[in-house]
Enzyme design. Structure first.
Site, PDB file in Angstrom:
ATOM      1  N   SER A 159       0.956  -0.997  -0.019  1.00  0.00           N
ATOM      2  CA  SER A 159      -0.073   0.064   0.090  1.00  0.00           C
ATOM      3  C   SER A 159       0.900   1.430  -0.029  1.00  0.00           C
ATOM      4  CB  SER A 159      -1.019   0.014   1.241  1.00  0.00           C
ATOM      5  OG  SER A 159      -0.097  -0.148   2.542  1.00  0.00           O
ATOM      6  N   GLY A 160       2.236   1.337  -0.179  1.00  0.00           N
ATOM      7  CA  GLY A 160       3.094   2.200  -0.119  1.00  0.00           C
ATOM      8  C   GLY A 160       3.488   2.897  -1.298  1.00  0.00           C
TER       9      GLY A 160
ATOM     10  N   TYR B 231      19.406   2.347   9.788  1.00  0.00           N
ATOM     11  CA  TYR B 231      18.603   1.701   8.423  1.00  0.00           C
ATOM     12  C   TYR B 231      19.545   1.127   7.275  1.00  0.00           C
ATOM     13  CZ  TYR B 231      16.087   2.375   4.090  1.00  0.00           C
ATOM     14  OH  TYR B 231      15.311   2.096   3.071  1.00  0.00           O
TER      15      TYR B 231
ATOM     16  N   PRO C  64      17.329   1.295  -5.251  1.00  0.00           N
ATOM     17  CA  PRO C  64      16.998   2.421  -6.065  1.00  0.00           C
ATOM     18  C   PRO C  64      17.369   3.710  -5.680  1.00  0.00           C
ATOM     19  CG  PRO C  64      15.282   1.076  -5.054  1.00  0.00           C
ATOM     20  CD  PRO C  64      16.465   0.721  -4.464  1.00  0.00           C
TER      21      PRO C  64
ATOM     22  N   LYS D  96       5.213  21.078   2.509  1.00  0.00           N
ATOM     23  CA  LYS D  96       5.840  22.338   3.181  1.00  0.00           C
ATOM     24  C   LYS D  96       5.249  23.490   2.115  1.00  0.00           C
ATOM     25  CE  LYS D  96      10.264  21.930   4.296  1.00  0.00           C
ATOM     26  NZ  LYS D  96      11.544  22.443   4.822  1.00  0.00           N
TER      27      LYS D  96
ATOM     28  N   TRP E 240      15.161  23.439   4.676  1.00  0.00           N
ATOM     29  CA  TRP E 240      16.211  23.162   5.647  1.00  0.00           C
ATOM     30  C   TRP E 240      17.464  22.891   5.092  1.00  0.00           C
ATOM     31  CZ3 TRP E 240      13.156  19.506   9.585  1.00  0.00           C
ATOM     32  CH2 TRP E 240      12.188  20.171  10.099  1.00  0.00           C
TER      33      TRP E 240
END
Length: 314
Positions: free
Chosen positions: A12-13, A138, A165, A189, A203
């Site tokens: 679902s991502g 990660y 990727p 943003k 940022w």
């Protein structure tokens, strides 16, 4: 007709939705696709993961599920990113072996390569040194997929491989400003600044360079890897183009037709300055593959975000 049953974790991502979209016109009659979401199973649980494999008996797996986040999310929770991704990856590969899955394709990322390296990075350099400190949890968890793939192949003959990727973006992304990746975060943003009549804030300096890939392009390549790619060693899926965060931000503002001011918050961390990845191996296999121009991909993603602002992840 015996069907290939492909189980897609993280279905679902961002990438899963991209694959689902491409399959609307690129499905084969002998293929069945099952797209899992977090509602179907907690993949941190070995028992729940096994229940999914028992239910669907997949012959192929696309492993997209992961705990992911942008620079600042990683910096705050490296231990969680390491432990949760290690658990999830081990559960998926262990059950794939137990249930005799013929092929697994797992998703890594170019951000996991060594921080100190030469450019361009290629597939042989994945373990040549420590990753950037900002996302070491990660990174090491994802690197271990490549290690365990080799272990399953050498000990059991399993065809477990992975793709690497570059930065992915597109419809169905996570547009959370704090936890999302750079493009969806900047889009959210920009939307808020436009709605509130405030300045748009970037940022950092905007100087770091990145390669970006549109989720629909990556979906096409994932399907090709699943069907055709026979190596155990990973393959980088990336465009040739590098672009600065500043230039990406201004392309997003152009897509929004933003007329307000722009501020650079240079007290914020930039992260890794560059991580140029080579797609030479990909081009050896697919020399004619055409990537969507980034302006077009950004415009399509902005339009999707505006149309789905109330219900999308943010």
């Amino acid at each position: 007709m015996v069907k290939e049953v492909t189980l897609v974790t993280g279905g679902s991502g961002l990438v899963g939705k991209g694959i689902e979209k491409i399959l609307e016109t690129d499905s084969l009659p002998d293929e069945e696709w099952i797209f899992l979401s977090s509602k179907d199973a907690n993949l941190l649980s070995e028992s729940e993961t096994e229940a999914v494999f028992e239910k669907y008996r997949p012959t192929r797996v696309l492993h997209l599920a992961a705990q992911v986040g942008g620079l600042f999310a990683n910096m705050k929770a490296n231990c969680d990113f390491l432990r949760n991704n290690m658990k999830m990856n081990d559960n998926i590969l262990a059950m794939s072996h137990k249930y005799n899955v013929k092929k697994v394709v797992s998703c890594l990322s170019t951000c996991i390569f060594p921080d100190k390296t030469t450019y361009p990075i290629d597939e042989t350099m994945l373990h040549n040194g420590p990753p950037h400190d900002s996302n070491f949890g990660y990174s090491y968890a994802k690197r271990m997929i490549d290690v365990i793939n080799r272990g399953y192949y050498e000990q059991y003959g399993c065809q477990f491989t992975s793709v690497i990727p570059c930065n992915v973006f597109g419809p169905h992304d996570n547009f959370n400003i704090q936890q999302g990746h750079v493009i969806p975060g900047l889009m959210h943003k920009a939307y808020k600044a436009q709605q509130d009549g405030t300045a748009f804030q970037i940022w950092g300096t905007g100087a770091p360079l990145r390669q970006f890939i549109y989720s629909l392009d990556l979906a096409r390549l994932f399907i090709w890897v699943l069907r055709e790619y026979q190596e155990i060693e990973p393959i980088i899926l990336a465009t040739e183009e590098e672009i600065s965060i500043k230039d990406v931000a201004f392309k997003i503002l152009e897509a929004f037709e933003f007329k307000g001011g722009v501020e650079f918050l240079t007290d914020k961390a930039d992260g890794q300055f560059k991580k140029t990845a080579s797609n030479t191996k990909l081009r050896k296999y697919l020399p004619e593959f055409k990537f969507t121009p980034i302006d077009v991909a950004i415009k399509e993603t902005v339009e999707w975000f505006k149309a789905n602002h109330e219900t999308c992840r943010k």
